[in-house]
Design an enzyme around this catalytic site. Structure first.
Site, mmCIF file in Angstrom:
data_model
loop_
_atom_site.group_PDB
_atom_site.id
_atom_site.type_symbol
_atom_site.label_atom_id
_atom_site.label_comp_id
_atom_site.label_asym_id
_atom_site.label_seq_id
_atom_site.Cartn_x
_atom_site.Cartn_y
_atom_site.Cartn_z
ATOM 1 N N ASP A 82 0.415 -6.341 4.150
ATOM 2 C CA ASP A 82 1.333 -5.208 4.171
ATOM 3 C C ASP A 82 1.931 -5.017 5.567
ATOM 4 O O ASP A 82 1.491 -5.630 6.537
ATOM 5 C CB ASP A 82 0.594 -3.923 3.767
ATOM 6 C CG ASP A 82 0.164 -3.933 2.312
ATOM 7 O OD1 ASP A 82 0.800 -4.637 1.507
ATOM 8 O OD2 ASP A 82 -0.814 -3.230 1.984
ATOM 9 N N TYR B 216 -11.315 -10.560 5.752
ATOM 10 C CA TYR B 216 -10.604 -9.575 6.561
ATOM 11 C C TYR B 216 -11.586 -8.844 7.469
ATOM 12 O O TYR B 216 -12.754 -8.644 7.107
ATOM 13 C CB TYR B 216 -9.935 -8.526 5.678
ATOM 14 C CG TYR B 216 -8.634 -8.954 5.025
ATOM 15 C CD1 TYR B 216 -7.406 -8.667 5.626
ATOM 16 C CD2 TYR B 216 -8.633 -9.607 3.800
ATOM 17 C CE1 TYR B 216 -6.221 -9.025 5.014
ATOM 18 C CE2 TYR B 216 -7.445 -9.978 3.187
ATOM 19 C CZ TYR B 216 -6.238 -9.683 3.798
ATOM 20 O OH TYR B 216 -5.062 -10.042 3.201
#
Length: 284
Positions: free
Chosen positions: A64, A125
């Protein structure tokens, strides 16, 4: 859906990283917004002198706006003749053409069956948080979130461990038409670095939209004492969005690594992942 490379083309794997601060995410968007995909595709077109052609990239994880990547992977299908002409100098030419907040580190001819998105076994992540009363080191401000309550890392780690396994993460995800919210978290943990920065690390087969940032939001509530260690799992089991779960800001999140199987297993993994990411059609 067939994923065969068209005759006369070669699939090229790109290993890359970027600072997401000034990007509107990975994927190209209408309206001329700056994206990582757009920058790389423009650079490819320029350095290969292919003005009227767009070589479209497929990526392992669509980050994003504001999210960073250290170990992102993508692929692109190029005409064989163009690849042969440019392959020796393409990496250096891209370095000269790309803006400084995105770098391609390696270009390799992909093994048969490779697909950057569907052949991936997992994505890893790390979300970084600072809880010092004085704030975050100015040199880290674009990569570390400041949380103005002291965090109990041990309690956060216990809460994270309760979410490991295959579950329906509808309570932590933004629902997308025709897509399942079932995912498998392989590892989830929280640690504090020697410099005091808290790292929340999660590895999964794939993630739903906003899933990592929502889970981090829940863990922060646990770490600062607003909720108990059992709360994130209760939210998961409830299966619906909880208004107390906040999607934290994107700048603390970095895609660190993408894992792939051995070359001979790529095609099978590709097919398996495609089947798991889509819901069956009505009546099937």
């Amino acid at each position: 859906m067939s994923d065969e490379v068209q005759p006369g083309h070669v699939r090229v794997r790109l290993d890359l990283s970027y600072d997401g601060t000034d990007f509107s995410g990975w994927a190209k968007q209408a309206g001329g917004r700056r994206t990582v995909q757009g920058e790389i595709e423009d650079a490819l077109r320029t350095v290969t002198r292919s003005k009227d052609v767009t070589y479209e990239l497929t990526v392992a994880g669509r980050t994003d706006a504001g999210v960073h990547a250290r170990g992102q992977v993508a692929h692109v299908d190029l005409p064989e003749a163009l690849w042969e002409e440019h392959r020796e100098k393409l990496l250096k030419r891209l370095a000269g053409r790309l803006p400084k907040d995105v770098r391609v580190w390696r270009l390799t001819e992909a093994a048969e069956g490779f697909n950057a998105r569907f052949a991936a076994l997992w994505r890893r992540y790390v979300y970084r948080v600072g809880d010092r009363p004085g704030g975050v080191d100015p040199l880290l401000r674009n990569h570390v979130l400041w949380h103005d309550w002291e965090l109990d890392v041990a309690v956060m780690d216990a809460a994270a461990k309760s979410l490991v396994g295959e579950h329906d993460f509808a309570a932590y995800a933004k629902k997308r038409e025709g897509a399942t919210t079932i995912r498998e978290i392989l590892d989830f943990g929280v640690r504090r670095r020697p410099d005091g920065v808290v790292e929340i690390e999660v590895r999964a087969d794939a993630f739903c939209h906003n899933q990592v940032r929502s889970m981090v939001g829940a863990l922060l509530f646990v770490g600062d004492g607003h909720r108990g260690a059992e709360w994130p799992r209760k939210v998961l089991d409830a299966g619906v969005r909880d208004s107390a779960v906040h999607v934290v800001r994107p700048h603390g999140l970095t895609l660190e690594e993408v894992g792939y199987p051995a070359d001979e297993l790529l095609a099978a993994r590709n097919k398996q992942a495609r089947n798991r990411r889509s819901l069956p059609a009505a009546g099937s």
